[in-house]
Design an enzyme around this catalytic site. Structure first.
Site, PDB file in Angstrom:
ATOM      1  N   GLY A  64      86.690 -22.285  67.397  1.00  0.00           N
ATOM      2  CA  GLY A  64      85.390 -21.958  66.791  1.00  0.00           C
ATOM      3  C   GLY A  64      84.476 -23.158  66.988  1.00  0.00           C
ATOM      4  O   GLY A  64      84.697 -23.998  67.872  1.00  0.00           O
ATOM      5  N   ARG A  65      83.483 -23.259  66.108  1.00  0.00           N
ATOM      6  CA  ARG A  65      82.491 -24.321  66.298  1.00  0.00           C
ATOM      7  C   ARG A  65      83.092 -25.709  66.132  1.00  0.00           C
ATOM      8  O   ARG A  65      82.730 -26.635  66.851  1.00  0.00           O
ATOM      9  CB  ARG A  65      81.322 -24.096  65.339  1.00  0.00           C
ATOM     10  N   ILE A  66      84.043 -25.864  65.199  1.00  0.00           N
ATOM     11  CA  ILE A  66      84.658 -27.188  65.013  1.00  0.00           C
ATOM     12  C   ILE A  66      85.601 -27.485  66.183  1.00  0.00           C
ATOM     13  O   ILE A  66      85.600 -28.600  66.725  1.00  0.00           O
ATOM     14  CB  ILE A  66      85.379 -27.274  63.649  1.00  0.00           C
ATOM     15  N   ARG A  82      92.054 -16.490  68.606  1.00  0.00           N
ATOM     16  CA  ARG A  82      92.284 -15.046  68.490  1.00  0.00           C
ATOM     17  C   ARG A  82      91.856 -14.345  69.773  1.00  0.00           C
ATOM     18  O   ARG A  82      92.498 -13.444  70.261  1.00  0.00           O
ATOM     19  CB  ARG A  82      91.494 -14.461  67.315  1.00  0.00           C
ATOM     20  N   ILE A  97      93.215 -30.519  60.494  1.00  0.00           N
ATOM     21  CA  ILE A  97      92.002 -30.711  59.689  1.00  0.00           C
ATOM     22  C   ILE A  97      91.518 -29.340  59.210  1.00  0.00           C
ATOM     23  O   ILE A  97      90.376 -29.213  58.746  1.00  0.00           O
ATOM     24  CB  ILE A  97      90.859 -31.416  60.472  1.00  0.00           C
ATOM     25  N   ALA A  98      92.387 -28.312  59.341  1.00  0.00           N
ATOM     26  CA  ALA A  98      91.938 -26.947  59.063  1.00  0.00           C
ATOM     27  C   ALA A  98      92.137 -26.590  57.587  1.00  0.00           C
ATOM     28  O   ALA A  98      91.196 -26.703  56.793  1.00  0.00           O
ATOM     29  CB  ALA A  98      92.658 -25.989  59.984  1.00  0.00           C
ATOM     30  N   ARG A  99      93.341 -26.179  57.224  1.00  0.00           N
ATOM     31  CA  ARG A  99      93.643 -25.823  55.833  1.00  0.00           C
ATOM     32  C   ARG A  99      95.133 -25.991  55.601  1.00  0.00           C
ATOM     33  O   ARG A  99      95.939 -25.762  56.514  1.00  0.00           O
ATOM     34  CB  ARG A  99      93.329 -24.342  55.567  1.00  0.00           C
ATOM     35  N   GLU A 146      97.728 -28.563  47.911  1.00  0.00           N
ATOM     36  CA  GLU A 146      97.025 -29.817  47.631  1.00  0.00           C
ATOM     37  C   GLU A 146      96.230 -29.699  46.319  1.00  0.00           C
ATOM     38  O   GLU A 146      95.806 -28.602  45.974  1.00  0.00           O
ATOM     39  CB  GLU A 146      96.100 -30.190  48.804  1.00  0.00           C
ATOM     40  N   HIS A 190      91.837 -34.587  52.219  1.00  0.00           N
ATOM     41  CA  HIS A 190      90.865 -33.515  52.493  1.00  0.00           C
ATOM     42  C   HIS A 190      89.431 -34.077  52.545  1.00  0.00           C
ATOM     43  O   HIS A 190      88.562 -33.664  51.769  1.00  0.00           O
ATOM     44  CB  HIS A 190      90.981 -32.395  51.444  1.00  0.00           C
ATOM     45  N   ILE A 191      89.223 -35.005  53.463  1.00  0.00           N
ATOM     46  CA  ILE A 191      87.907 -35.665  53.550  1.00  0.00           C
ATOM     47  C   ILE A 191      87.267 -35.527  54.931  1.00  0.00           C
ATOM     48  O   ILE A 191      86.353 -36.276  55.262  1.00  0.00           O
ATOM     49  CB  ILE A 191      88.004 -37.176  53.193  1.00  0.00           C
TER      50      ILE A 191
HETATM   51  C1  GLV Z   1      86.371 -27.913  53.916  1.00  0.00           C
HETATM   52  O1  GLV Z   1      87.551 -27.908  53.898  1.00  0.00           O
HETATM   53  C2  GLV Z   1      85.608 -26.779  54.312  1.00  0.00           C
HETATM   54  O2  GLV Z   1      86.157 -25.686  54.496  1.00  0.00           O
HETATM   55  O3  GLV Z   1      84.387 -26.930  54.437  1.00  0.00           O
END
Ligand code: GLV
Length: 334
Positions: free
Chosen positions: A156-158, A178, A238-240, A269, A287-288
């Site tokens: 995606g965008r990230i 996907r 860095i997702a979830r 978390e 989560h930063i």
């Molecule tokens: C941070 O975790 C977000 O989803 O923006």
């Protein structure tokens, strides 16, 4: 005219709360208390809107118990803390904060990859512990980033912003998503090549996760996937939390089955698995990834813009459930 009432579930920038109070009667939470489900439901009684963050779960049960609610505006791009289907059913608008955090989050993914693969935090702990007595040819050897193959799951965008940054490191980029993204986006993403998840795991030197959480994405990386990765590889999340099976990752890192990991998000978390603390080959952050001052401000203002629009009867810029808007408009026409 009386202002609609809203709840801001967590502490946010005071000037954003101030801005919201020009439009709404705001119940804010400057002491940053964590509300239980029952407290949240009690506080939402009579509220037309809620400014929330991923740490507050707006479940179907909460939605059903809060009939005055018209808008749920999340200060995050991810929105797995909100039951969007239940909100849609109840005619409640739901929004997130996409785009404003892409570049900052991608920067941080690279911070984690570089730190984990080149053992930056481990080196610092070693040095601080007084272990640096002499130069040795094999002190804290790591993996190369430049010229390596980067595998990105979630384009995606990230994911695309992460891929663009790989150009400076002369990397070969492969991705899984996907569905394949349009060719012109692949070209901008350092000519990223679409591959199966299996091929990505087998051939990438470093794997970055940038996909949204959904029940289908749960444990996208578990024991079986870790076993397919190169033992010299680095994994960055860095997702979830929940996209990686953390217990399986701890086993793989401990066994040296995987060289290193950089993790900003965790299952359950902030009460993450303490097993991570026993490992030196993992870089852990709370989560930063989006936490630069300008980006967190932009996210807060974006959530505020959405709430102001939604309760002002205008389609909010980042509406996730246009079906709810259609429902409201249908009801207004009678
Ligand atoms: C941070 O975790 C977000 O989803 O923006």
């Amino acid at each position: 005219m009386t202002k609609p009432e809203i709840l801001v579930t967590r502490a946010v920038f005071p000037d954003v709360v101030e801005r919201l109070s020009q439009y709404f009667e705001v119940e804010a939470n400057p002491d940053d208390q964590l509300y239980s489900k029952d407290e949240l439901i009690a506080k939402l009684q009579g509220k037309a809107g809620v400014f929330t963050t991923p740490s507050s779960s707006i479940t179907a049960e909460v939605i059903a118990a809060c009939p005055s609610l018209k808008a749920i505006c999340n200060m995050a791009v991810g929105f797995n803390n909100i039951d969007v289907a239940a909100a849609t059913q109840a005619g409640i608008l739901v929004t997130n904060t996409p785009d404003v955090l892409n570049e900052t989050t991608a920067d941080f993914a690279w911070a984690l990859l570089l730190a984990a693969a080149r053992r930056v935090t481990e080196s610092e702990h070693w040095l601080r512990a007084g272990k640096w007595q002499k130069w040795r040819y094999d002190t804290l050897l790591g993996a190369d980033i430049h010229g390596a193959t980067l595998g990105i799951i979630g384009m995606g965008r990230i994911g695309q912003a992460i891929a663009r940054r790989s150009m400076g490191f002369d990397m070969n980029v492969i991705y899984h998503n996907r569905s394949r993204v349009p060719e012109q986006l692949e070209a901008r993403a350092n000519n990223a090549r679409y591959v199966s998840k299996e091929e990505l795991l087998r051939t990438a030197d470093h794997v970055m996760l940038a996909l949204p959480y959904s029940p289908e994405a749960h444990h996208t990386i578990g024991a079986a996937e870790l076993a397919q990765m190169k033992p010299s590889a680095t994994l960055v999340n860095i997702a979830r939390g929940g996209i990686v099976d953390d217990a399986a990752l701890i086993v793989a890192l401990r066994a040296g089955r995987l060289a290193a990991a950089g993790l900003d998000v965790f299952e359950n978390e902030p009460a993450f698995d303490p097993g991570f603390l026993t490992l030196s080959n993992v870089v852990l952050t709370p989560h930063i990834a989006s936490a630069s001052e300008p980006t967190r401000r932009a996210m807060a203002n974006c959530a505020a813009d959405n709430l102001i629009a939604a309760l002002g009867g205008i389609s909010p810029p980042n509406l996730l459930n246009p079906e709810a808007m259609a429902k409201i408009q249908g009801m207004a026409k009678g």
